[in-house]
Design a protein around this motif. Structure first.
Motif, short mmCIF file in Angstrom:
data_model
loop_
_atom_site.label_atom_id
_atom_site.label_comp_id
_atom_site.label_asym_id
_atom_site.label_seq_id
_atom_site.Cartn_x
_atom_site.Cartn_y
_atom_site.Cartn_z
N ALA A 1 -20.41 11.13 21.45
CA ALA A 1 -21.44 10.14 21.14
C ALA A 1 -20.97 9.25 20.00
O ALA A 1 -20.53 9.74 18.95
CB ALA A 1 -22.75 10.84 20.77
N MET A 2 -21.05 7.94 20.21
CA MET A 2 -20.58 6.98 19.21
C MET A 2 -21.77 6.17 18.70
O MET A 2 -22.32 5.35 19.44
CB MET A 2 -19.54 6.05 19.83
CG MET A 2 -18.34 6.76 20.39
SD MET A 2 -17.22 5.60 21.21
CE MET A 2 -16.06 6.75 21.99
N ALA A 3 -22.17 6.41 17.46
CA ALA A 3 -23.35 5.76 16.94
C ALA A 3 -23.13 4.30 16.59
O ALA A 3 -24.02 3.47 16.74
CB ALA A 3 -23.88 6.51 15.72
N CYS A 4 -21.92 3.96 16.10
CA CYS A 4 -21.67 2.56 15.72
C CYS A 4 -20.65 1.90 16.64
O CYS A 4 -20.71 0.70 16.89
CB CYS A 4 -21.23 2.46 14.26
SG CYS A 4 -19.53 3.00 13.95
N GLY A 5 -19.67 2.66 17.12
CA GLY A 5 -18.65 2.13 18.02
C GLY A 5 -17.50 1.42 17.33
O GLY A 5 -16.56 0.99 17.99
N ILE A 6 -17.55 1.27 16.00
CA ILE A 6 -16.52 0.51 15.29
C ILE A 6 -15.86 1.29 14.15
O ILE A 6 -15.15 0.72 13.34
CB ILE A 6 -17.10 -0.81 14.75
CG1 ILE A 6 -18.29 -0.55 13.82
CG2 ILE A 6 -17.50 -1.73 15.90
CD1 ILE A 6 -18.81 -1.81 13.13
N GLY A 7 -16.10 2.60 14.08
CA GLY A 7 -15.39 3.42 13.11
C GLY A 7 -16.01 3.53 11.74
O GLY A 7 -15.34 3.98 10.80
#
Length: 293
Positions: free
Chosen positions: A231-237
């Motif tokens: 699961a990626m909450a922001c997608g940009i690290g």
């Protein structure tokens, strides 16, 4: 773990953009929904294995976190994604209709590295994870690499992208846990039969499947690459919610961000048994108060 570690996925050669784009196509795909977006800048830059991150709920939504979805295909000016309605955000995405507009960032993440032209490849997709392998199958076929693909799911309605994989030039084998389509059993049933002919293995799907496929490849000395579905909450690290323990080129283990250092990793580099944990030998674990058992 046998043999040298697989090389890490190369950084993307493109820069992501943020755009409000129009939904120009929508169709049900078994238990999922396929959306086609008018996003020429993203389409022109996307590489196999990358993803896009959607703002969900509309401009007045309280849902602050984006939803990251793998790119399932690109046209001259379009990007296609396959969305599984799990939670509030992804369910909202599946309700979008042609003419609606949505804020999207992409392409994001590290892509699948391509082997030398002509290298035979085995692609393994679990559920809607198979959609992420369609652009890869096309890229491999374009460079003359024979492609075999295994698509597996719990049941027939959870299968995805079979026709698209075949159209891309892959020989497709199907397995379902309940036998409602293809052969009854896990994807590893077909993987064990086909992997001996592969020069490289790629996989996208649930973490237990990735672990099994990567292990099968490593045991045979075959390089593998997995696109993880953390699961990626922001997608940009930025938020660090999608980290998992990965062995680096220096042999040390450290947390890697699935969205930035991934989502593609060498299959023998991911410490699957330690996903969700903080191992004591992880670089920096001592500073977080973790002591050896």
């Amino acid at each position: 773990m046998t043999g040298p570690l697989t090389q890490p996925a190369a950084p993307a050669t493109n820069r992501p953009v943020q755009r409000e784009v129009e939904v120009v196509g929508r169709r049900p795909v078994a238990a999922y929904v396929e959306l086609t977006l008018a996003a020429p800048e993203i389409a022109a830059a996307a590489e196999p294995g990358q993803f896009v991150a959607f703002a969900v709920g509309g401009p007045l939504s309280a849902a602050l976190l984006r939803r990251s979805i793998a790119i399932a295909g690109t046209g001259e000016d379009t990007v296609t994604v396959v969305v599984a309605p799990h939670g509030v955000g992804s369910t909202w995405l599946t309700g979008l209709q042609p003419g609606d507009r949505v804020d999207v960032v992409g392409p994001l993440g590290r892509p699948f590295p391509l082997p030398s032209p002509g290298t035979s490849a085995l692609l393994v997709g679990g559920g809607y994870g198979a959609a992420a392998l369609v652009p890869l199958a096309s890229a491999l076929a374009a460079q003359g690499s024979p492609v075999a693909a295994v698509a597996g799911a719990a049941s027939a309605d959870r299968l995805c992208s079979l026709d698209e994989l075949a159209a891309a030039g892959a020989r497709v084998e199907v397995t379902t846990d309940d036998g409602s389509a293809g052969r009854e059993g896990l994807v590893t049933l077909a993987v064990d039969e086909l992997i001996g002919d592969a020069g490289v293995v790629y996989a996208c799907g649930p973490m237990p499947m990735l672990r099994a496929v990567a292990s099968a490849a490593t045991d045979r000395g075959i390089p593998s690459y997995v696109a993880v579905e953390e699961a990626m909450a922001c997608g940009i690290g930025v938020c660090m919610t999608c980290v998992l323990p990965v062995i680096g080129a220096d042999g040390r283990s450290r947390f890697a961000r699935s969205c930035a250092e991934g989502p593609v990793f060498g299959g023998d580099r991911v410490r699957f048994a330690d996903v969700g944990r903080l191992p004591a030998d992880l670089l920096g674990a001592d500073a977080m108060g973790v002591l050896p058992a």
